[in-house]
Write a protein that holds these residues in place. Structure first.
Motif, PDB file in Angstrom:
ATOM      1  N   MET A 206      -8.088  -7.735  -2.545  1.00 37.21           N
ATOM      2  CA  MET A 206      -9.476  -8.196  -2.503  1.00 37.21           C
ATOM      3  C   MET A 206     -10.185  -7.727  -1.243  1.00 37.21           C
ATOM      4  SD  MET A 206      -9.961 -10.468  -5.065  1.00 37.21           S
ATOM      5  CE  MET A 206     -11.369 -11.298  -4.405  1.00 37.21           C
ATOM      6  N   ILE A 207      -9.436  -7.647  -0.137  1.00 35.06           N
ATOM      7  CA  ILE A 207     -10.070  -7.283   1.127  1.00 35.06           C
ATOM      8  C   ILE A 207     -10.228  -5.779   1.245  1.00 35.06           C
ATOM      9  CG2 ILE A 207      -9.693  -7.239   3.616  1.00 35.06           C
ATOM     10  CD1 ILE A 207      -8.472 -10.085   3.178  1.00 35.06           C
ATOM     11  N   THR A 208      -9.171  -5.030   0.848  1.00 37.82           N
ATOM     12  CA  THR A 208      -9.267  -3.573   1.001  1.00 37.82           C
ATOM     13  C   THR A 208     -10.210  -2.968  -0.046  1.00 37.82           C
ATOM     14  OG1 THR A 208      -7.110  -3.635  -0.048  1.00 37.82           O
ATOM     15  CG2 THR A 208      -7.179  -2.964   2.231  1.00 37.82           C
ATOM     16  N   PHE A 209     -10.200  -3.519  -1.272  1.00 35.90           N
ATOM     17  CA  PHE A 209     -11.145  -3.019  -2.284  1.00 35.90           C
ATOM     18  C   PHE A 209     -11.956  -4.198  -2.815  1.00 35.90           C
ATOM     19  CE2 PHE A 209      -7.135  -0.701  -2.598  1.00 35.90           C
ATOM     20  CZ  PHE A 209      -7.549   0.577  -2.276  1.00 35.90           C
ATOM     21  N   PRO A 210     -13.064  -4.532  -2.167  1.00 31.13           N
ATOM     22  CA  PRO A 210     -13.803  -5.727  -2.582  1.00 31.13           C
ATOM     23  C   PRO A 210     -14.266  -5.667  -4.030  1.00 31.13           C
ATOM     24  CG  PRO A 210     -14.615  -4.881  -0.506  1.00 31.13           C
ATOM     25  CD  PRO A 210     -13.681  -3.848  -1.048  1.00 31.13           C
ATOM     26  N   THR A 211     -14.393  -4.454  -4.577  1.00 33.61           N
ATOM     27  CA  THR A 211     -14.921  -4.355  -5.941  1.00 33.61           C
ATOM     28  C   THR A 211     -13.813  -4.334  -6.987  1.00 33.61           C
ATOM     29  OG1 THR A 211     -14.949  -1.977  -5.646  1.00 33.61           O
ATOM     30  CG2 THR A 211     -17.018  -3.135  -5.280  1.00 33.61           C
ATOM     31  N   ALA A 212     -12.566  -4.496  -6.534  1.00 29.08           N
ATOM     32  CA  ALA A 212     -11.432  -4.345  -7.450  1.00 29.08           C
ATOM     33  C   ALA A 212     -11.506  -5.347  -8.586  1.00 29.08           C
ATOM     34  CB  ALA A 212     -10.137  -4.538  -6.684  1.00 29.08           C
ATOM     35  N   GLY A 213     -11.139  -4.868  -9.762  1.00 28.69           N
ATOM     36  CA  GLY A 213     -11.125  -5.748 -10.925  1.00 28.69           C
ATOM     37  C   GLY A 213      -9.818  -6.510 -11.014  1.00 28.69           C
TER      38      GLY A 213
END
Lengths: 326, 345
Positions: free
Chosen positions: A104-111
């Motif tokens: 969640m932190i490294t890729f805020p847009t992650a699904g």
């Protein structure tokens, strides 16, 4: 001659009429779950649609998550030869949470998919660390294992708390960790079907796990590749825990109490116990979820809270019982 | 293990005892002095740093006085946590667990939540202050006594079952609290949340007149029991063989530990790995088995760790809120390293 009789006896043991009764009870519970809720599905015109969007996915999620976590506990207990081990007493759940947070932190847009992969990867690494640790460290008392596991979990979750605090995610972290079926809707729970595949693999590999549970020497002696079985088991546990943590959240003590209750009644044959473990897991989760839905209607209590209270009471009863027997 | 071999080697020494190896005594006192210096300096730093008045003037002392309260709280917490952890580890014969996991923290949260839940915001205001503090300490010690009395006595008494049941009860209590928190109104929840995040700066000075004597009594009792603790550390069988009433002594020590933990938790809230960190460091520093030597080192180590962490965080990183979390993180990592290096439990 003896071989054929034992196979026959085994078949009989596998397809027990009692099992049918168990299935019926669980099915009745699931039907109750389908028709429990605040929204009146019969009185309104869009009742059928609501039923399909929320009630059916929720009930399927109950089945999958309950069976998966109970099975994880069983496999873990076999592989570690310790009755008090399960994903929440070994830190596996905390690792999965940390993995999810990292994504969640490294890729805020992650699904959801990416989060799930993160959770599974971390859960795998964490469980492997724990298993390696168990093999390296000589233990004098089997009860030390869950104590260490819980402390390990506390370390991992303090890391999660720290990271979450730094990134202003503390509140969301609390929401994720509280396992709840409230947000299970059509289009958001389908990932849980992965868990069904895990269940099938566990069924197929059941005998290997049983043999591995006898210890490395015996397992190797009868021709089972011990390390490969451990690896497979850890992988399955990590996948199931990761998926359930991402979609539903933490379901404490489920993997611990269910296998213990079943083996108290039926003894220790993994393959014939598996269906009972799944059924009991589903039944307990469903009852707890129903209770959570009904107790403060129209609001809900997360199932993890109910399970935490119920599970700790059962766990303590199990411990006291074991203490009596020495 | 290392300690016992060392004593075995040095039995023939004229001054055989806790610090009989040549140079051990000198090393011990050096370490103690160094720790006292570090603790004293960082404590003084907490008082004096950023103080606009010149050192020694009246204004300086006024400002310092305001900060002294925090420093006293830190000293009390360090005293409680380190003594409790060292004694607990000795009694359980296990140097990798801490008394914090025994459910004290969950009980603290549960008591706070229950008081808001059952009494509402108005009732909470009534309970504020010293009576509430005393009640809380009493409840925690009572809980601990119940647990020990039930699980350690009788034919089936078993220390590990007791530990595990303590942990699990903690987990269950946590769930009960979560359940009650769900049912609170948002304003009540706000009130509660303010109480659940304990930190050194939140401790109320009114509690200190009760907390300090309690700690001192428990601490002196533990000091007085130090010789029994030395024997308890050898394990149950050896201790019994040497004529120690193992179960009675264990229960007494655990009772004292529960007082210390209850005071610390009621004062500042949860600190899971702080005691562990200080105790582990102290064993390394002290290099002896004798509790009369370990206790002072542990106390000073704990105080130094706490003051140093606060000093660095307050004045170098300006991150006051995360101090306890940083301590927990470092403590947790040390915990992992110790387990993996030890190879035996």
């Amino acid at each position: 001659m003896t071989i054929t009789t034992t196979t026959a006896a085994r078949k009989q043991r596998l397809f027990d009429p009692k099992l049918l009764l168990g299935i019926l009870v669980v099915a009745a519970l699931l039907v109750v779950s389908l028709f429990t809720g605040v929204y009146d599905i019969f009185g309104n015109t869009d009742g059928g649609e609501m039923f399909a969007i929320t009630r059916i996915p929720r009930t399927i999620a109950l089945v999958l998550a309950g069976a998966a976590m109970a099975m994880c506990g069983l496999v873990m207990q076999l592989l570690t030869q310790n009755r008090f081990v399960e994903p929440t007493t070994t830190g596996t759940t905390e690792w999965a949470g940390l993995g999810m947070l990292t994504v969640m932190i490294t890729f805020p847009t992650a699904g959801l998919n990416l989060r799930m992969i993160g959770a599974i990867a971390f859960a795998f690494v964490g469980t492997m660390i724990f298993f390696l640790f168990l093999r390296r460290v000589t233990l004098r008392f089997s009860l030390i294992v869950p104590i260490i596991g819980i402390m390990l979990g506390a370390v991992v979750s303090s890391i999660s708390t720290f990271v979450a605090l730094q990134t202003n995610m503390l509140q969301s972290l609390g929401v994720w960790f509280a396992g709840s079926f409230t947000s299970v809707l059509r289009g958001q729970y389908e990932l849980l079907w992965i868990v069904a595949a895990v269940g099938v693999v566990v069924f197929l590999a059941a005998d290997r796990f049983t043999v591995a549970g006898l210890g490395e020497d015996i397992a190797t002696n009868v021709g089972v590749n011990y390390n490969r079985v451990i690896f497979l088991g850890t992988g399955l546990i990590a996948i199931a825990t990761g998926v359930v943590t991402v979609v539903v959240g933490n379901l404490p003590f489920l993997g611990l109490i269910v296998p213990n209750l079943v083996s108290m009644v039926r003894g220790d044959d993994l393959r014939s116990n598996l269906s009972w473990v799944c059924l009991t897991g589903i039944a307990i989760v469903t009852v707890c979820d129903l209770f959570g839905r009904l107790v403060i209607m129209p609001f809900e209590v997360p199932v993890s809270v109910i399970l935490g209270i119920f599970g700790s009471v059962v766990f303590i009863a199990l411990l006291l019982r074991q203490r009596r027997r020495g | 293990m290392a300690e016992s071999t060392r004593t075995a080697e040095t039995v023939s020494h004229p001054g055989s005892g806790a610090l009989s190896a040549p140079g051990a005594a000198r090393r011990y006192w050096l370490v103690l002095t160094a720790l006292a210096l570090v603790g004293g300096l960082s404590g003084f730093g907490l008082l004096a740093w950023d103080n606009p008045m010149p050192v020694g003037s009246r204004g300086f002392w006024l400002i310092a006085n305001l900060r002294t309260e925090n420093l006293i709280v830190m000293a009390v917490v360090a005293f409680c946590q380190t003594l409790a952890t060292v004694s607990f580890q000795t009694v359980t014969n296990n140097r990798i667990i801490t008394p914090s996991i025994m459910g004290f923290e969950s009980l603290y949260v549960a008591i706070q939540t229950a008081s808001v839940y059952f009494l509402g915001a108005a009732g909470l205001a009534m309970l504020q202050g010293v009576p509430q503090f005393i009640l809380q300490v009493l409840l925690m010690v009572g809980f601990a006594l119940l647990l020990y009395g039930w699980l350690l006595s009788g034919r089936y008494g078993n220390l590990h079952v007791m530990l595990l049941i303590g942990i699990i009860t903690g987990g269950g209590l946590g769930s009960v609290s979560a359940f009650m928190q769900r049912l609170l109104t948002p304003s009540e929840f706000d009130l509660l949340a303010a109480r659940l995040f304990g930190s050194v700066s939140n401790a109320d000075a009114d509690y200190l007149p009760i907390a300090i004597p309690l700690c001192l009594v428990a601490g002196i009792a533990l000091w007085w029991k130090a010789r029994s603790l030395n024997v308890l550390a050898l394990g149950k069988d050896v201790a019994q063989n040497l004529g120690l009433r193992h179960r009675t002594q264990t229960m007494q020590v655990l009772f004292l530990v529960s007082i210390l933990m209850a005071v610390s938790t009621s004062l500042v809230g949860p600190m899971t790995f702080f005691g562990f960190l200080a105790a582990t460091l102290a064993y390394q520093f002290a290099g002896t088995y004798d509790h009369r030597y370990i206790f002072p080192v542990a106390l000073l180590t704990g105080f130094s760790v706490l003051t140093l962490a606060y000093f660095v965080m307050n004045h170098i990183f300006y991150a006051q809120g995360v101090v306890s979390i940083i301590i927990e993180l470092v403590g947790g990592s040390v915990f992992l390293i110790v387990i993996l290096r030890k190879g035996r439990l």
